[in-house]
Design a protein around this motif. Sequence first.
Motif, PDB file in Angstrom:
ATOM      1  N   ASP A 207       0.804  -1.213   0.000  1.00  0.00           N
ATOM      2  CA  ASP A 207       0.000   0.000   0.000  1.00  0.00           C
ATOM      3  C   ASP A 207       0.846   1.275   0.000  1.00  0.00           C
ATOM      4  O   ASP A 207       0.300   2.391   0.086  1.00  0.00           O
ATOM      5  N   GLY A 208       2.161   1.122  -0.081  1.00  0.00           N
ATOM      6  CA  GLY A 208       3.033   2.288  -0.108  1.00  0.00           C
ATOM      7  C   GLY A 208       3.371   2.856   1.249  1.00  0.00           C
ATOM      8  O   GLY A 208       3.973   3.925   1.344  1.00  0.00           O
ATOM      9  N   ARG A 209       3.033   2.157   2.321  1.00  0.00           N
ATOM     10  CA  ARG A 209       3.369   2.615   3.677  1.00  0.00           C
ATOM     11  C   ARG A 209       4.723   2.034   4.079  1.00  0.00           C
ATOM     12  O   ARG A 209       5.046   0.896   3.739  1.00  0.00           O
ATOM     13  N   PHE A 210       5.494   2.809   4.819  1.00  0.00           N
ATOM     14  CA  PHE A 210       6.785   2.320   5.283  1.00  0.00           C
ATOM     15  C   PHE A 210       6.595   1.103   6.179  1.00  0.00           C
ATOM     16  O   PHE A 210       5.652   1.042   6.985  1.00  0.00           O
ATOM     17  N   LEU A 211       7.493   0.138   6.025  1.00  0.00           N
ATOM     18  CA  LEU A 211       7.491  -1.012   6.926  1.00  0.00           C
ATOM     19  C   LEU A 211       7.783  -0.547   8.346  1.00  0.00           C
ATOM     20  O   LEU A 211       8.319   0.547   8.561  1.00  0.00           O
ATOM     21  N   GLY A 212       7.452  -1.374   9.316  1.00  0.00           N
ATOM     22  CA  GLY A 212       7.733  -1.042  10.704  1.00  0.00           C
ATOM     23  C   GLY A 212       9.221  -1.035  10.992  1.00  0.00           C
ATOM     24  O   GLY A 212      10.026  -1.607  10.243  1.00  0.00           O
ATOM     25  N   PRO A 213       9.630  -0.396  12.085  1.00  0.00           N
ATOM     26  CA  PRO A 213      11.057  -0.279  12.410  1.00  0.00           C
ATOM     27  C   PRO A 213      11.795  -1.610  12.468  1.00  0.00           C
ATOM     28  O   PRO A 213      12.926  -1.712  11.966  1.00  0.00           O
TER      29      PRO A 213
END
Length: 280
Positions: A207-213
Amino acid sequence: MSNILITPEALAALIAEGAPVRVLDVRWRLDRPDGRPDYLAGHIPGAVYVSLDDELAAHGEPADGRHPLPDAATLQAAVRRWGIDDGDTVVVYDDLKSLSAARAWWVLTDAGLADVRILDGALRAWTAAGLPLDEGDVVPVAGSATLSAGRLAQVSIDEAAELAASGALLDVRVPERYRGDVEPIDPRAGHIPGSINAPTTGNVDEDGRFLGPEALRARFTAAGVDAASPVAVSCGSGVTASHAFVALRLAGFAPTLYPGSWSQWANHPDRPVATGPNPG
């Protein structure tokens, strides 16, 4: 949520409550650098269009690269034209996985704006949340922000060469350009010897959201990034490298940016070039 990213819902709440927030539309892509027509057709209410080529980059000699960083005076004039005052929250977005919005985040954060956020998931996340778009242009009242560049770390072409040997220099272009199979725009194909391919598109989900840390940290560690050693990022011309810079920050690393990237390196015939899938 980190102090780099903001959700559509959180941005909508800031706008609704009349908070001092300025939204910048930074739509740009290599094959369609002018995002203004798309902006005019539909943008986040109140958003001001920003031209990456003309306002977030300078224009120098080929040996400087395709998107050198803008000089302080030119950038300050643009920031004021966008209606930004000191103390404002600035939210940047695009329509392509935040690849160009991250360039705006880097430039504005480096220039000393204290609260710059990337709309996580880009414009797609805003519309998926059922939030409205406006058409036409937005011409804001001029702002008065005062800038002072130099807040974020960057390396020169010589320092990038040294870092490729002593630390980790990530080349975040697509694999076929890194290998030198194709080169659609720069004069030579391949990569900086010693650089490691880690395409920045792998730093976001479908969805184009950054992966988690944790996921980002695992990805960079697997690529060869070590918290005890320096890490820098490069790409074609310093745009998508800013996206990887953000991802590294989210993962807890302290990256540096090579603004000239491959477009600068390839225009220096004395610089060696490696090809193939390995750093070389």
